[in-house]
Design a protein around this motif. Sequence first.
Motif, PDB file in Angstrom:
ATOM      1  N   LEU A 207       0.914  -1.073   0.039  1.00  0.00           N
ATOM      2  CA  LEU A 207       0.139  -0.016  -0.056  1.00  0.00           C
ATOM      3  C   LEU A 207       0.761   1.234  -0.169  1.00  0.00           C
ATOM      4  N   PRO A 211      -3.531   5.176   1.629  1.00  0.00           N
ATOM      5  CA  PRO A 211      -4.373   4.451   0.644  1.00  0.00           C
ATOM      6  C   PRO A 211      -5.822   4.920   0.868  1.00  0.00           C
ATOM      7  N   SER A 212      -6.487   4.659  -0.238  1.00  0.00           N
ATOM      8  CA  SER A 212      -8.052   4.894  -0.057  1.00  0.00           C
ATOM      9  C   SER A 212      -8.416   3.511   0.084  1.00  0.00           C
ATOM     10  N   ASN A 214     -10.706   1.913  -1.707  1.00  0.00           N
ATOM     11  CA  ASN A 214     -10.665   1.026  -2.930  1.00  0.00           C
ATOM     12  C   ASN A 214      -9.075   0.275  -3.231  1.00  0.00           C
ATOM     13  N   GLU A 215      -8.106   1.025  -2.725  1.00  0.00           N
ATOM     14  CA  GLU A 215      -7.012   0.421  -2.911  1.00  0.00           C
ATOM     15  C   GLU A 215      -6.525  -0.622  -1.864  1.00  0.00           C
ATOM     16  N   ASP A 348     -12.103   7.212   0.150  1.00  0.00           N
ATOM     17  CA  ASP A 348     -11.987   6.842  -1.292  1.00  0.00           C
ATOM     18  C   ASP A 348     -11.757   8.403  -2.061  1.00  0.00           C
TER      19      ASP A 348
END
Length: 513
Positions: A207, A211-212, A214-215, A348
């Motif tokens: 990561l 990070p979001s 979604n990631e 996100d």
Amino acid sequence: MQNWALVSVIRRQTLYCTAETFPTRHVPTHLLADGTKLSTLLTMQIKNLVFLIVLILWISGCQRGDDHSETSGAEPSPVTVSSVPLRLWVVGLVDQPSLIQRQWRSGSEQAIDIRSLTVEEFLEQPRCQCDVAIFPSRLMGELISRDWIVKLPGAAQVKKTASELDSRVTPSGAWQSQAQYGGQVFAIPLGCSIPVFIASDPLVGALAEQPSWNEVLAALAIDESAPDPESITLDSSQIDPAALVDRFLAIAATFSQDNSKYGLLFEMQSMQSLLSEDPFVRAAEILASMGRQTGGELAVLGTHSQAWTWAADNPRPALAIASPALINQQAAKLTTGGFITPEMSLLDQPAADQAEPVSSAGELASGSSGAHAILGWNTGGGLVAALSGDCRQTSRAVLLLQWLSMPQTRDVLSPLVVGIEPSSPRGDMEALPVLARRHLSEALSSDSLPAEPRLPASPAYRAALAEELVELLSGKKTAKQAMADAAQSWSEITAAAGATQRGEYEKSLGLAF
């Protein structure tokens, strides 16, 4: 001395009335000649004498029989040790209660009787028949509504001084706020539960720094061997409903843009549940995705300790949510894995060619993670200690509360009672829980940390939400259906609680006194 002085005065007055006021030599001759009148006169004097004697005994008996009375300028009576053990109820797991008894007896001659109960067992009791109760802070409003706990005496409250504000002696911010209700102090804070996102080492390496969601979800090791979403095998004996709700709320806090001062779960004016709103629907979707990790049952359904250990030791990219305040000693020793903090990540982000983020749930998101003001979520799982409404040894119980508030006592009890936190780091300084607590120090000291309402019926609200989350994870309902049904259940609970519930909601948030 004052009592006997009063008796002497009355005695002298009695003698005066009987021996001097009506001596026979001063009685007129015609009265002496009339035996009936003289007899009547003597009878009246005897009755007066009897009345005065009874009055003397009553005054003396009442004042001398009150062991707790204090006269002006007199010193209070010293606290005596009772042969009857102090009754201590602990709502939670207690490991080796004999060690707690031994620690207490090292400074007190009085015995202590410790009883461990689950939340369900505790709330099923007809009364809180103990002297001191230790319980999760989120039960505060419910217990006050039952008159099970009383306002904390001033002698038992933790005093703040200029030299102690930043010390381990006086917990501040989130700790202190969860011990208060409606502007009054009802408890001694012993811990504060804020969940963190525990990632395995492979996930941390995969990561970016911020990070979001979604990631994160894209990087997880998802079990593709079973149809979605029925990869979770639900076993009621392995489900921790409280931890499940904690995880859901921790996820939802990463999306909320509301002012946490006014709470995040209800609309303030109408007390309408907000669970059917987009942030909570999106949080439910993410929880279901975490459950589809390979072996991910523990990540969403297990205890805080099970989820923490599962993620930290996982050889695959894995994520779980757990509170460092609610893990056992085995999990507290782990030095592997890492954690992702909600105030710096997990939102996100909108795509470069999109003005607004888009998702299946119409989620709310911020264009910049730095704009997100939520520091975490105080789930109310940390323990507090309060004086029972059925306390029968108040003076001794206050001493027990004072003992519990000492940092040295918390250091001793934290390995024995989950939910009590040590006053200083315990174990390896590089252990994951130590690092997590260090990073959460800002949130722990914040007065504006989002907190779960501790209003009456909070156990019912949590139980209804946990039931819908299990329905979601078992594949019986979609996230939107589960949240809509949970919101409906909450509305019914609020209606059953009555019109006073809105006022209690404000009290639980520290907005009303």
